[in-house]
Scaffold this motif. Structure first.
Motif, short mmCIF file in Angstrom:
data_model
loop_
_atom_site.label_atom_id
_atom_site.label_comp_id
_atom_site.label_asym_id
_atom_site.label_seq_id
_atom_site.Cartn_x
_atom_site.Cartn_y
_atom_site.Cartn_z
N TYR A 40 16.44 -33.02 23.03
CA TYR A 40 14.87 -33.00 22.53
C TYR A 40 13.91 -32.52 23.75
O TYR A 40 13.16 -31.86 23.11
N GLY A 41 14.03 -32.19 24.64
CA GLY A 41 13.67 -32.01 25.64
C GLY A 41 13.40 -30.54 25.45
O GLY A 41 12.27 -30.00 25.34
N LEU A 42 14.51 -29.10 25.28
CA LEU A 42 14.23 -28.52 24.81
C LEU A 42 13.94 -27.84 23.52
O LEU A 42 12.81 -26.88 23.15
N VAL A 43 13.89 -28.66 22.75
CA VAL A 43 13.52 -28.87 20.81
C VAL A 43 11.86 -28.74 21.22
O VAL A 43 11.01 -27.69 21.01
N GLY A 44 11.10 -29.99 22.11
CA GLY A 44 9.58 -29.86 22.27
C GLY A 44 9.04 -28.87 22.93
O GLY A 44 8.23 -28.74 23.03
N ALA A 45 9.99 -27.94 23.37
CA ALA A 45 9.06 -26.77 24.15
C ALA A 45 9.07 -26.11 23.27
O ALA A 45 7.64 -25.14 23.64
N PHE A 46 9.38 -26.10 22.17
CA PHE A 46 8.38 -24.76 21.73
C PHE A 46 8.12 -25.24 20.39
O PHE A 46 7.38 -24.62 19.51
N PHE A 47 8.78 -26.72 20.03
CA PHE A 47 8.07 -27.40 18.58
C PHE A 47 6.38 -27.97 18.69
O PHE A 47 5.41 -27.45 18.22
N GLY A 48 6.07 -28.23 20.52
CA GLY A 48 4.78 -29.02 20.86
C GLY A 48 3.40 -27.62 20.81
O GLY A 48 2.37 -27.53 19.48
N PRO A 49 3.98 -26.18 21.64
CA PRO A 49 2.88 -25.45 21.51
C PRO A 49 2.12 -24.81 19.80
O PRO A 49 1.53 -24.56 18.95
N ALA A 50 3.43 -25.01 19.31
CA ALA A 50 3.72 -24.10 18.07
C ALA A 50 2.62 -25.08 16.84
O ALA A 50 1.76 -24.89 15.63
N LEU A 51 3.19 -26.29 16.76
CA LEU A 51 2.37 -27.29 15.67
C LEU A 51 0.65 -27.31 16.82
O LEU A 51 -0.01 -27.22 15.48
N SER A 52 0.33 -26.81 17.89
CA SER A 52 -0.96 -26.99 18.78
C SER A 52 -1.75 -26.03 17.50
O SER A 52 -2.74 -26.12 17.86
N ALA A 53 -1.21 -25.02 17.98
CA ALA A 53 -1.24 -23.82 17.26
C ALA A 53 -2.04 -24.03 16.03
O ALA A 53 -2.55 -22.92 15.15
N LEU A 54 -1.03 -24.52 15.11
CA LEU A 54 -0.65 -23.85 13.65
C LEU A 54 -2.42 -25.26 13.02
O LEU A 54 -2.89 -24.14 11.89
N TYR A 55 -2.04 -26.59 13.92
CA TYR A 55 -2.96 -26.97 13.20
C TYR A 55 -5.21 -26.63 12.61
O TYR A 55 -5.60 -26.50 12.66
N PRO A 56 -5.12 -26.44 13.97
CA PRO A 56 -6.74 -25.43 14.05
C PRO A 56 -6.94 -24.40 12.60
O PRO A 56 -7.71 -24.23 11.83
N SER A 57 -5.42 -23.84 11.99
CA SER A 57 -5.70 -22.72 11.27
C SER A 57 -5.61 -23.05 9.95
O SER A 57 -6.33 -22.67 8.42
N LEU A 58 -5.54 -24.62 10.15
CA LEU A 58 -5.14 -25.52 8.55
C LEU A 58 -6.45 -25.92 7.67
O LEU A 58 -6.67 -26.36 6.72
N THR A 59 -7.91 -26.10 8.53
CA THR A 59 -9.30 -26.20 8.54
C THR A 59 -9.99 -25.13 8.70
O THR A 59 -9.56 -24.26 9.77
N THR A 60 -11.75 -25.23 9.17
CA THR A 60 -12.76 -24.34 8.88
C THR A 60 -13.04 -25.24 10.66
O THR A 60 -12.61 -26.18 10.41
N PRO A 61 -13.52 -24.91 11.28
CA PRO A 61 -14.49 -25.42 12.91
C PRO A 61 -15.34 -27.08 12.52
O PRO A 61 -15.09 -27.49 13.37
N GLU A 62 -15.88 -26.47 11.76
CA GLU A 62 -16.38 -27.60 11.46
C GLU A 62 -15.81 -28.78 10.85
O GLU A 62 -16.61 -29.39 10.48
N ARG A 63 -14.95 -28.81 10.85
CA ARG A 63 -14.20 -29.70 9.93
C ARG A 63 -13.10 -30.28 11.26
O ARG A 63 -11.66 -31.21 10.72
N TYR A 64 -12.71 -29.94 12.65
CA TYR A 64 -12.26 -29.70 13.70
C TYR A 64 -11.74 -30.70 13.69
O TYR A 64 -11.21 -31.79 14.13
N GLU A 65 -12.75 -32.28 14.16
CA GLU A 65 -13.26 -33.25 14.76
C GLU A 65 -12.46 -33.83 13.36
O GLU A 65 -12.07 -34.78 13.81
N ALA A 66 -12.73 -33.80 11.99
CA ALA A 66 -12.40 -34.80 11.45
C ALA A 66 -10.22 -34.57 10.47
O ALA A 66 -9.92 -35.13 11.06
N ALA A 67 -9.92 -33.62 11.45
CA ALA A 67 -8.32 -33.00 10.56
C ALA A 67 -8.13 -33.66 11.62
O ALA A 67 -7.57 -34.48 11.79
#
Length: 438
Positions: A117-144
């Motif tokens: 679980y720890g090994l997988v989390g090392a790759f999953f966490g940064p990818a998901l964190s970097a991905l979320y801002p790309s799914l919406t616009t900056p003015e919607r970050y707080e809402a997202a």
């Protein structure tokens, strides 16, 4: 109604909804598994130290590979990374569920599961964190971020209760099998998204890069934080508080089961109480976060209140007081989480999000292994309640101390715009602080 429409605006974007729902379903399974594993380990060993050791086994491989995971999130396919991680975890959890059902599970196998679980989390966490801002616009970050946290808290609210119910009605193995199915659901949801949303932030140029340059690229997150000194100081503060709040994760399960005599179902409801508080807090901050101006004060003062809720857990004489403490803990946790996350998403350039978020995760998680070990030692030496008092009081003192630092308070005046300008070539990456420009 205008604020409500603003809060719900990200739901008009298809890829955001798919990722949001898929990860929410997966988190429900994760919370169910957390209850199942804690219940299994406490039942097998009855030791706070061993419980803390298993949790440490998750953190160590994550810490060792987080920087590389962040680098890969910027250079590779974020979509592919997340899909692979979901598939791998589904298979591993399914196998573990079979072992538990056949009653052949051992402490050694639990440690192996934790390491994977720890090994997988090392790759999953940064990818998901970097991905979320790309799914919406900056003015919607707080809402997202609020919607993301609200769904996560629905998982906290329902997952532990569901896990406790599955254990009480059937077995720990059934709770684990349910988690495996949620990973499949997350995989399917992500597979329906558009591929272009998840392309590498820095496309490869086909030219080989030297070892030194690759090493500098991996540490790009540290270079960014050297410029953002106020945020770097706050990240260090979160690292210390993350270690100290591990007393709750390690000591409260024993307090609930051994001293207060809670059943598995009641213990699941106890953890769900935090979800109620966080859900309400996420809704509130989603509606009013745009009015936050003194970020440093909000973050530090709410973290001080967070420490107070851990002290309250140590004072609890019955399940009702524990429920109240967990609900308050949820409220006090979510406000600084959303405020700091939205601020970071605005100031970190898109091509550096994987490395910056990966490095921040590394720093904030670095104290967790020591914190888990400390929690186990405190529980076995000074006692469960005294250990909670010490951990909570330390967070309160540390939060007020951080707020007294001018470099932290400078975040109140920091403009929410990217702080660095990147000039990338095949051989180097140049970073210049816009704050220092005339």
């Amino acid at each position: 109604m205008r604020r409500i429409r603003t809060l719900l605006a990200p739901l008009s974007q298809r890829d955001f909804v798919l990722v949001w729902l898929g990860q929410g379903i997966s988190q429900i399974g994760d919370r169910s598994t957390e209850i199942a594993l804690v219940w299994l380990i406490v039942g097998l060993t009855g030791s706070s130290l061993l419980l803390g050791s298993v949790l440490i086994a998750i953190y160590i491989p994550t810490l060792l590979l987080l920087l590389f995971g962040g680098f890969l999130a910027d250079r590779g396919s974020r979509r592919g990374i997340i899909l692979l991680c979901d598939a791998l975890r589904a298979v591993v959890i399914a196998i573990f569920a079979v072992l538990v059902t056949l009653d052949v599970v051992s402490l050694q196998q639990i440690f192996i599961l934790a390491i994977i679980y720890g090994l997988v989390g090392a790759f999953f966490g940064p990818a998901l964190s970097a991905l979320y801002p790309s799914l919406t616009t900056p003015e919607r970050y707080e809402a997202a971020n609020s919607l993301r946290q609200m769904l996560a808290q629905v998982a906290i609210l329902g997952g532990p209760a569901l896990g406790g119910y599955l254990i009480a009605q059937w077995s720990v193995g059934v709770a684990l099998a349910f988690d495996a199915l949620t990973f499949v659901a997350s995989f399917l949801a992500l597979s329906l998204t558009r591929r272009q949303t998840f392309q590498a932030a820095i496309p490869g140029d086909g030219r080989r890069r030297g070892f030194r340059q690759q090493w500098r690229d991996i540490f790009g997150g540290l270079q960014f934080l050297k410029v953002e000194r106020g945020m770097f100081s706050l990240v260090l503060f979160f690292s210390l508080t993350n270690g100290l709040n591990d007393v709750e994760a390690v000591l409260v399960p024993r307090l609930a089961r051994v001293e207060l005599g809670l059943s598995a179902a009641n213990f699941g409801l106890l953890a769900s109480a935090a979800g109620v508080g966080t859900l309400l807090g996420a809704l509130f901050v989603g509606l009013f976060a745009h009015r936050v101006r003194r970020r440093a004060h909000v973050i530090c003062l709410f973290m001080a209140l967070f420490g107070g809720t851990i002290i309250m857990m140590g004072l609890a004489q019955d399940a009702r007081m524990l429920y109240i403490a967990y609900a308050l803990m949820g409220v006090t946790f979510i406000v600084p989480e959303v405020v700091s996350s939205s601020f970071l998403q605005r100031i970190v350039p898109i091509e550096m999000r994987g490395r910056v978020f990966g490095f921040i995760s590394l720093i904030t998680m670095a104290m967790n292994p020591l914190g888990l070990l400390l929690a186990g030692v405190l529980g076995d030496t000074v006692g469960l309640r005294a250990g909670l008092w010490i951990g909570g009081a330390s967070i309160v003192v540390l939060s007020l101390f951080a707020l007294s630092l001018p470099i932290v308070r400078s975040l109140n005046n920091r403009a929410a715009t990217p702080a660095v300008v990147l000039a990338s070539s095949a051989d180097d990456t140049v970073m210049a602080s816009t704050a220092d420009q005339p």
